[in-house]
Write a protein that holds these residues in place. Sequence first.
Motif, mmCIF file in Angstrom:
data_model
loop_
_atom_site.group_PDB
_atom_site.id
_atom_site.type_symbol
_atom_site.label_atom_id
_atom_site.label_comp_id
_atom_site.label_asym_id
_atom_site.label_seq_id
_atom_site.Cartn_x
_atom_site.Cartn_y
_atom_site.Cartn_z
ATOM 1 N N UNK A 26 -11.403 5.534 -30.726
ATOM 2 C CA UNK A 26 -12.784 5.762 -30.303
ATOM 3 C C UNK A 26 -13.315 4.660 -29.409
ATOM 4 N N UNK A 27 -12.979 3.422 -29.736
ATOM 5 C CA UNK A 27 -13.589 2.308 -29.022
ATOM 6 C C UNK A 27 -12.599 1.461 -28.257
ATOM 7 N N UNK A 28 -11.324 1.546 -28.564
ATOM 8 C CA UNK A 28 -10.309 0.785 -27.864
ATOM 9 C C UNK A 28 -10.451 -0.704 -28.116
ATOM 10 N N UNK A 29 -9.572 -1.479 -27.514
ATOM 11 C CA UNK A 29 -9.659 -2.924 -27.682
ATOM 12 C C UNK A 29 -10.903 -3.459 -26.995
ATOM 13 N N UNK A 120 -35.438 -3.010 -14.691
ATOM 14 C CA UNK A 120 -36.103 -1.861 -15.317
ATOM 15 C C UNK A 120 -35.873 -1.983 -16.821
ATOM 16 N N UNK A 121 -36.894 -1.733 -17.616
ATOM 17 C CA UNK A 121 -36.748 -1.686 -19.072
ATOM 18 C C UNK A 121 -37.324 -0.365 -19.556
ATOM 19 N N UNK A 122 -36.496 0.386 -20.262
ATOM 20 C CA UNK A 122 -36.926 1.660 -20.825
ATOM 21 C C UNK A 122 -37.167 1.522 -22.321
ATOM 22 N N UNK A 123 -38.020 2.387 -22.819
ATOM 23 C CA UNK A 123 -38.319 2.435 -24.244
ATOM 24 C C UNK A 123 -37.543 3.605 -24.866
ATOM 25 N N UNK A 124 -36.824 3.324 -25.952
ATOM 26 C CA UNK A 124 -36.040 4.354 -26.657
ATOM 27 C C UNK A 124 -36.377 4.287 -28.141
ATOM 28 N N UNK A 125 -37.624 4.566 -28.465
ATOM 29 C CA UNK A 125 -38.112 4.402 -29.835
ATOM 30 C C UNK A 125 -37.338 5.249 -30.839
ATOM 31 N N UNK A 126 -36.940 6.450 -30.455
ATOM 32 C CA UNK A 126 -36.258 7.343 -31.400
ATOM 33 C C UNK A 126 -34.740 7.384 -31.241
ATOM 34 N N UNK A 127 -34.185 6.635 -30.298
ATOM 35 C CA UNK A 127 -32.733 6.594 -30.112
ATOM 36 C C UNK A 127 -32.158 7.719 -29.271
ATOM 37 N N UNK A 128 -33.017 8.587 -28.735
ATOM 38 C CA UNK A 128 -32.524 9.737 -27.967
ATOM 39 C C UNK A 128 -31.830 9.326 -26.671
ATOM 40 N N UNK A 129 -32.281 8.248 -26.028
ATOM 41 C CA UNK A 129 -31.635 7.813 -24.790
ATOM 42 C C UNK A 129 -30.222 7.299 -25.044
ATOM 43 N N UNK A 130 -30.000 6.728 -26.210
ATOM 44 C CA UNK A 130 -28.702 6.139 -26.537
ATOM 45 C C UNK A 130 -27.649 7.174 -26.890
ATOM 46 N N UNK A 131 -28.060 8.321 -27.404
ATOM 47 C CA UNK A 131 -27.100 9.304 -27.923
ATOM 48 C C UNK A 131 -26.009 9.694 -26.927
ATOM 49 N N UNK A 132 -26.315 10.019 -25.671
ATOM 50 C CA UNK A 132 -25.249 10.406 -24.749
ATOM 51 C C UNK A 132 -24.282 9.274 -24.416
ATOM 52 N N UNK A 133 -24.702 8.045 -24.674
ATOM 53 C CA UNK A 133 -23.867 6.877 -24.393
ATOM 54 C C UNK A 133 -22.971 6.517 -25.582
ATOM 55 N N UNK A 134 -23.064 7.303 -26.665
ATOM 56 C CA UNK A 134 -22.197 7.175 -27.848
ATOM 57 C C UNK A 134 -22.242 5.779 -28.465
ATOM 58 N N UNK A 136 -22.554 3.075 -31.275
ATOM 59 C CA UNK A 136 -22.477 2.875 -32.714
ATOM 60 C C UNK A 136 -23.541 1.893 -33.194
ATOM 61 N N UNK A 137 -24.178 1.195 -32.265
ATOM 62 C CA UNK A 137 -25.197 0.208 -32.592
ATOM 63 C C UNK A 137 -25.494 -0.637 -31.378
ATOM 64 N N UNK A 138 -26.360 -1.618 -31.547
ATOM 65 C CA UNK A 138 -26.711 -2.527 -30.459
ATOM 66 C C UNK A 138 -26.261 -3.935 -30.819
ATOM 67 N N UNK A 139 -26.037 -4.748 -29.824
ATOM 68 C CA UNK A 139 -26.144 -4.492 -28.397
ATOM 69 C C UNK A 139 -24.939 -3.722 -27.854
ATOM 70 N N UNK A 140 -25.154 -3.105 -26.725
ATOM 71 C CA UNK A 140 -24.087 -2.412 -26.009
ATOM 72 C C UNK A 140 -24.359 -2.555 -24.522
ATOM 73 N N UNK A 141 -23.323 -2.883 -23.771
ATOM 74 C CA UNK A 141 -23.458 -3.126 -22.341
ATOM 75 C C UNK A 141 -22.482 -2.255 -21.572
ATOM 76 N N UNK A 142 -22.962 -1.665 -20.495
ATOM 77 C CA UNK A 142 -22.161 -0.804 -19.635
ATOM 78 C C UNK A 142 -22.290 -1.275 -18.197
#
Length: 176
Positions: A26-29, A120-134, A136-142
Amino acid sequence: MTRRRVVLGAAGVAVLAVGAGELMRRFGPAGVSPLVDEPAPPLAGPRLDDPAAAWSSAALAGRPWLLNFWASWCAPCRDEHPLLVTLAAERRLTMVGVAHQDRRDAARGWLARQGNPYGIVLEDADGALAAPWRLPGVPATFVVDAASRVRLRRIGALRAADLDTWVRPLLKELGV
């Protein structure tokens, strides 16, 4: 009784091996995921500084950009933040931050105190923005390239070595 312990021990090792294999799949090395080399999911939502104003990643079409999901309550996010501030000071690409499942006032206050590395800083209070990015938790960087493909996904706090080993070489490859 000894035979039973051997069988149970072997079963436990097998379960751990399967679980570790699933995590690697799922996450690889080093936090690499199945999203790498796939089209970046669309990202659109309310701006943290002005929730009535929406922003979309379509605004960055044709340009590489960095996306970081974080929260003011997240200890590893606090650990990586100075590195993001340093990277932002290099002015190599647009950095987008997403305040994930955080209170608006807490996220805004934290950025005011610690420095805001994001264009740019977005607000994701309910976690909906994160869902398509799969996530598992924060922080996460792409890192997303100019063709809107995910080129890097790092789950967990960035370390200085991560910038030198993965992020900066990738940015150089992307021409930024």
